[in-house]
Design an enzyme around this catalytic site. Structure first.
Site, PDB file in Angstrom:
ATOM      1  N   PHE A   1       0.825  -1.129  -0.072  1.00  0.00           N
ATOM      2  CA  PHE A   1       0.159   0.239  -0.022  1.00  0.00           C
ATOM      3  C   PHE A   1       1.069   1.496   0.148  1.00  0.00           C
ATOM      4  CE2 PHE A   1      -1.570   3.234   2.690  1.00  0.00           C
ATOM      5  CZ  PHE A   1      -2.805   3.952   1.814  1.00  0.00           C
TER       6      PHE A   1
ATOM      7  N   ARG B   1      -8.505 -16.671 -17.372  1.00  0.00           N
ATOM      8  CA  ARG B   1      -9.770 -16.668 -18.269  1.00  0.00           C
ATOM      9  C   ARG B   1      -9.152 -15.892 -19.604  1.00  0.00           C
ATOM     10  NH1 ARG B   1     -15.693 -13.802 -19.389  1.00  0.00           N
ATOM     11  NH2 ARG B   1     -16.754 -15.767 -19.837  1.00  0.00           N
TER      12      ARG B   1
ATOM     13  N   TRP C   1     -21.809  -4.316 -15.656  1.00  0.00           N
ATOM     14  CA  TRP C   1     -20.343  -4.189 -15.666  1.00  0.00           C
ATOM     15  C   TRP C   1     -19.774  -5.559 -15.022  1.00  0.00           C
ATOM     16  CZ3 TRP C   1     -17.822   0.808 -13.884  1.00  0.00           C
ATOM     17  CH2 TRP C   1     -16.552   0.763 -13.986  1.00  0.00           C
TER      18      TRP C   1
ATOM     19  N   CYS D   1     -20.917  -6.995 -11.408  1.00  0.00           N
ATOM     20  CA  CYS D   1     -20.578  -8.097 -11.461  1.00  0.00           C
ATOM     21  C   CYS D   1     -19.245  -8.547 -11.477  1.00  0.00           C
ATOM     22  CB  CYS D   1     -21.448  -8.744 -12.881  1.00  0.00           C
ATOM     23  SG  CYS D   1     -21.051 -10.489 -13.131  1.00  0.00           S
ATOM     24  N   SER D   2     -18.596  -9.641 -10.746  1.00  0.00           N
ATOM     25  CA  SER D   2     -17.363 -10.013 -10.999  1.00  0.00           C
ATOM     26  C   SER D   2     -17.398 -11.517 -10.858  1.00  0.00           C
ATOM     27  CB  SER D   2     -16.427  -9.272  -9.751  1.00  0.00           C
ATOM     28  OG  SER D   2     -15.334  -9.691  -9.865  1.00  0.00           O
TER      29      SER D   2
ATOM     30  N   ASP E   1     -19.915  -5.206  -2.769  1.00  0.00           N
ATOM     31  CA  ASP E   1     -19.344  -4.741  -1.524  1.00  0.00           C
ATOM     32  C   ASP E   1     -20.068  -3.248  -1.844  1.00  0.00           C
ATOM     33  OD1 ASP E   1     -17.553  -2.646  -3.033  1.00  0.00           O
ATOM     34  OD2 ASP E   1     -16.699  -4.294  -3.641  1.00  0.00           O
TER      35      ASP E   1
ATOM     36  N   GLU F   1     -44.193 -25.329 -18.434  1.00  0.00           N
ATOM     37  CA  GLU F   1     -43.074 -24.546 -17.690  1.00  0.00           C
ATOM     38  C   GLU F   1     -43.627 -22.808 -18.056  1.00  0.00           C
ATOM     39  OE1 GLU F   1     -39.340 -27.396 -17.510  1.00  0.00           O
ATOM     40  OE2 GLU F   1     -39.704 -26.413 -19.378  1.00  0.00           O
TER      41      GLU F   1
HETATM   42  C1  DGJ Z   1     -19.176 -13.706 -15.690  1.00  0.00           C
HETATM   43  C2  DGJ Z   1     -20.833 -13.382 -15.189  1.00  0.00           C
HETATM   44  O1  DGJ Z   1     -21.023 -13.574 -13.895  1.00  0.00           O
HETATM   45  C3  DGJ Z   1     -21.888 -14.164 -16.212  1.00  0.00           C
HETATM   46  O2  DGJ Z   1     -22.779 -13.893 -15.608  1.00  0.00           O
HETATM   47  C4  DGJ Z   1     -21.379 -13.660 -17.573  1.00  0.00           C
HETATM   48  O3  DGJ Z   1     -21.704 -12.583 -17.943  1.00  0.00           O
HETATM   49  C5  DGJ Z   1     -19.969 -14.029 -17.941  1.00  0.00           C
HETATM   50  N1  DGJ Z   1     -18.985 -13.392 -17.074  1.00  0.00           N
HETATM   51  C6  DGJ Z   1     -19.760 -13.380 -19.350  1.00  0.00           C
HETATM   52  O4  DGJ Z   1     -18.520 -13.525 -19.636  1.00  0.00           O
END
Ligand code: DGJ
Length: 728
Positions: free
Chosen positions: A280, A443, A477, A526-527, A534, A614
């Site tokens: 840091f 990835r 994102w 999203c990650s 967080d 369904e």
């Molecule tokens: C990871 C995300 O969590 C998924 O939902 C999807 O968007 C993929 N990446 C796409 O690469």
């Protein structure tokens, strides 16, 4: 309410149910006197004892008084190298090489409103709801000034904390650590609960008694991480859902963090939370300041449920900036699990057509629409529409989707680049990488140096152009790897420690630009699912994809763990196809729907492949969600069971603010022979009101809460039931 008592030299913060007090003690040392259930009108420092303890040094000014030691008193913000051997909150390297920091009280100021933190996410709010306390401490020898900031939101028992460190001298200093909060207790006997996991298994609670020494969680991945969440609880050993004293501490930060607790030799306890000192060091030139991320505390004298509800309300009303605030969000269909990157415009329109017929309102095109992106080896960094897949560009596709009565959303991953991209070929030096090393792939992608303005500007301009090219209502994102070889070509050798934090500041700046330029845009964080779930990201993205694991049974546990701090309205949750891609489990469509309603709700599957039955279920679920959406998203949330106990069911409840409406959801586990007859006691109802349950009867709230509601007896795995209660 914040009170300063000049005679006793105490600062007292009262919230609706709690009191927090600090005291300016001898030699201007700022001690922490109390934090717990609300108490009025007392100088609580009578609880602090002076005693001569062996090997506990005394400050020079104490002269012959051997009973005063920083080693034994609870500190408001612990120092370094001057007699307190417990967890430090701050450490720096002065120009003479010393690391010591000795902070003494200078002044304090109470003001209306909430302080802000430039470039950092923070709770906000106007009017009279907030008060701010600013306390100035100084180290005369190191020539630094430390401002402790407290924001108080009385109604939700929320106390925020942040710290500003200013170099008030003439020499450069290096800040080595700067925690956002320090919280001392003059007792031990506390448990610590942390929320841990992995990709596709996020935020599993782990409760352990504090043991002598240091324990805790952190992240060194550059993100807050799937592995440990920047939210922890300290609680009495008898604390549970509806009983006992507990303290929740969240850090509004999306990078490397640390949350450590220490039980010391005299059975005192300390929690220190903030930026991770790992790599840091931050250079503070004379006259410059450093601001820590914000932390937020809620103390609940009556168990975890109340603590969570207070966090939920504060986060919903004073942290997230939701373009749909007070309105129902559109129900979403996302193509990822159905097509991955293998799609054409026609295929997407067919998807959307089916979805719109079943009641869905927002079509989200996930990864694979840009550059030469047909698999995850190429394309990241080139944010131009792939016209082979989408002839006529985005505008043409969006118009076709809109003609179906839907709005349109898009996936992006701005921080990443593939080596097989025009961007990387033109700017191979734009990635995070150490000279002379070959960057690790994850990835198959590399990380752009988002600590650099020029790199961010390039990506931002590309993405802005895309977003401006069509009518786009939503952006997901994503961020699909942890950081490695963290080194920036834009900083000199002595400042490489700043890159991790500057990267996070870069993310925040990028997100802020998006919100400013596209104010109506709904952003979903999203990650790889929940790797950056967080409070920091929530300030910019009012919802976050909770996990890449959409299996309903696993989701019960992931969403349960997430709910301790974060509201249901922030949890991205969708119904996906079975057998589930992660667990291979087959769970009935009804139950998958009920579980996705513990979140933002939507679908991530090819609805064309559904049977007519369904499809009917999907139509019913979607209508049901729309009907109860505001109750689910804005009601008070009650956990009725713990899915980690492997009991016969998992249940939760949403109750409207006026307690006239409630929705109870129950999901059973794997079927076991001879299932018992069970009654489920409800929570949060008005005992004096009478409720109709699923449109029938006349049941006193008191009875429903005390004796419960008889649950249907399951006759298979993972069945679900919902009760809708409405007061007469
Ligand atoms: C990871 C995300 O969590 C998924 O939902 C999807 O968007 C993929 N990446 C796409 O690469």
């Amino acid at each position: 309410m914040i009170l300063y008592d000049a005679q006793n030299r105490t600062y007292t913060i009262h919230t609706q149910n709690t009191t927090y007090q600090m005291k300016v003690w001898d030699y201007q040392v700022l001690l922490h006197a109390y934090y717990g259930p609300r108490v009025e009108g007392a100088d609580l420092s009578y609880l602090l004892r002076c005693k001569d303890r062996g090997f506990s040094p005394n400050p020079n000014e104490a002269g012959g008084d051997r009973t005063f030691s920083l080693d034994t008193f609870p500190q408001e913000y612990s120092t370094f190298g001057v007699g307190d051997y417990r967890l430090p909150s701050i450490e720096l390297e002065s120009s003479n090489g010393s690391h010591t920091v000795d902070l003494r009280y200078v002044s304090g100021e109470v003001r209306k409103g909430k302080y802000g933190l430039e470039g950092l996410p923070a709770f906000y709010g106007g009017g009279d709801a907030w008060e701010t306390l600013s306390i100035i401490l100084r180290d005369a020898a190191a020539q630094i000034e430390v401002e402790l900031l407290y924001g108080v939101l009385e109604e939700y028992d929320l106390i925020t904390r942040a710290v500003r460190v200013k170099n008030a001298g003439r020499e450069t200093v290096r800040l080595l650590r700067c925690a956002s909060l320090c919280l001392d207790f003059i007792h031990s006997g506390l448990d610590m609960i942390t929320f841990n996991g992995a990709h596709v298994a996020e935020r599993r609670p782990c409760r352990v008694p504090l043991h002598p020494g240091i324990q805790g969680v952190d992240s060194t991945r550059g993100t807050s991480s799937h592995q440990h969440n920047p939210f922890v609880i300290l609680c009495g050993q008898n604390a549970e859902e509806d009983y006992g004293l507990c303290y929740g501490a969240m850090l509004l930060y999306s990078g490397n963090f640390q949350a450590l607790a220490e039980a010391d030799q005299f059975q005192n306890s300390r929690l220190v939370m903030g930026l991770n000192p790992y790599q840091f060091p931050w250079t503070l030139e004379p006259g410059t300041s450093f601001t820590s991320p914000e932390a937020a505390l809620v103390c609940s004298p009556s168990g975890f449920g109340q603590m969570s509800r207070q966090f939920h309300k504060a986060i919903r009303k004073n942290l997230i900036r939701d373009p749909y605030a007070g309105r129902r969000k559109p129900v979403l269909i996302n193509n990822w699990e159905a097509t991955e990157m293998n799609f054409t415009a026609d295929k997407l329109v067919e998807f959307a057509q089916e979805a719109s017929g079943l009641g869905m309102e927002l079509f989200v095109m996930d990864d694979g629409w840009f550059g030469v992106r047909n698999d995850d080896n190429a394309g990241l960094g080139d944010w131009t529409v792939n016209e082979e897949k989408l002839p006529g560009g985005l505008k043409a596709l969006v118009e076709r989707i809109k003609a179906l009565g839907m709005v349109f959303g898009l996936w992006i991953e701005p921080e990443m680049v593939n080596e097989d991209s025009d961007l990387y070929r033109a700017h191979p030096d734009w990635i995070l990488n150490v000279p002379g090393r070959r960057p690790s792939r994850s990835r198959n992608q590399l990380v752009l140096d988002f600590s650099r303005q020029d790199v961010r500007d390039n990506i931002y301009e590309q993405i802005k152009k895309v977003l401006a090219s069509a009518d786009i209502s939503y952006v997901k994102w994503d961020m699909n790897r942890s950081l490695t070889e963290v080194w920036s070509a834009a900083l000199p050798a002595g400042r490489q420690g700043e890159v991790y934090h500057r990267y996070v500041l870069g993310i925040y700046e990028f997100a802020e630009r998006l919100s400013q330029d596209f104010p109506g845009l709904l952003l979903e964080g999203c990650s790889g699912g929940g790797g950056r779930f967080d409070g920091g990201m929530l300030y910019y993205t009012p919802q976050i994809w909770c996990s890449d694991n959409t299996d309903a049974a696993d989701r019960l546990r992931i969403q349960y763990g997430t709910s301790f701090c974060y509201p249901v309205s922030t949890m991205g949750a969708h119904v996906s196809a079975v057998p589930n891609g992660v667990t291979k489990r087959v769970i009935p469509m009804d139950t998958r729907g009920v579980v996705a309603m513990h979140g933002t709700f939507g679908y991530k599957m090819d609805l064309r492949a559904c049977t007519p039955e369904e499809k009917e279920t999907v139509r019913r679920q979607t209508a049901q969600f729309k009907e109860h959406c505001m109750l689910i998203q804005e009601g008070d949330y009650y956990r009725l069971s713990d899915p980690f106990q492997n009991g016969p069911y998992t249940a939760w409840e949403h109750v409207s603010a006026n307690r006239r409406e409630a929705l109870v959801s129950v999901v059973t586990g794997t079927f076991r022979g001879a299932p018992p007859f069970l009654a489920l006691p409800l929570k949060g109802l008005d005992p004096a009101l009478h409720y109709r349950v699923n449109g029938e009867g006349d049941w006193p709230g008191a009875v429903l809460m005390q004796t419960g509601w008889p649950l249907p007896v399951p006759d298979g795995d993972y069945q679900s039931f919902q009760l809708y209660l409405e007061a007469e």
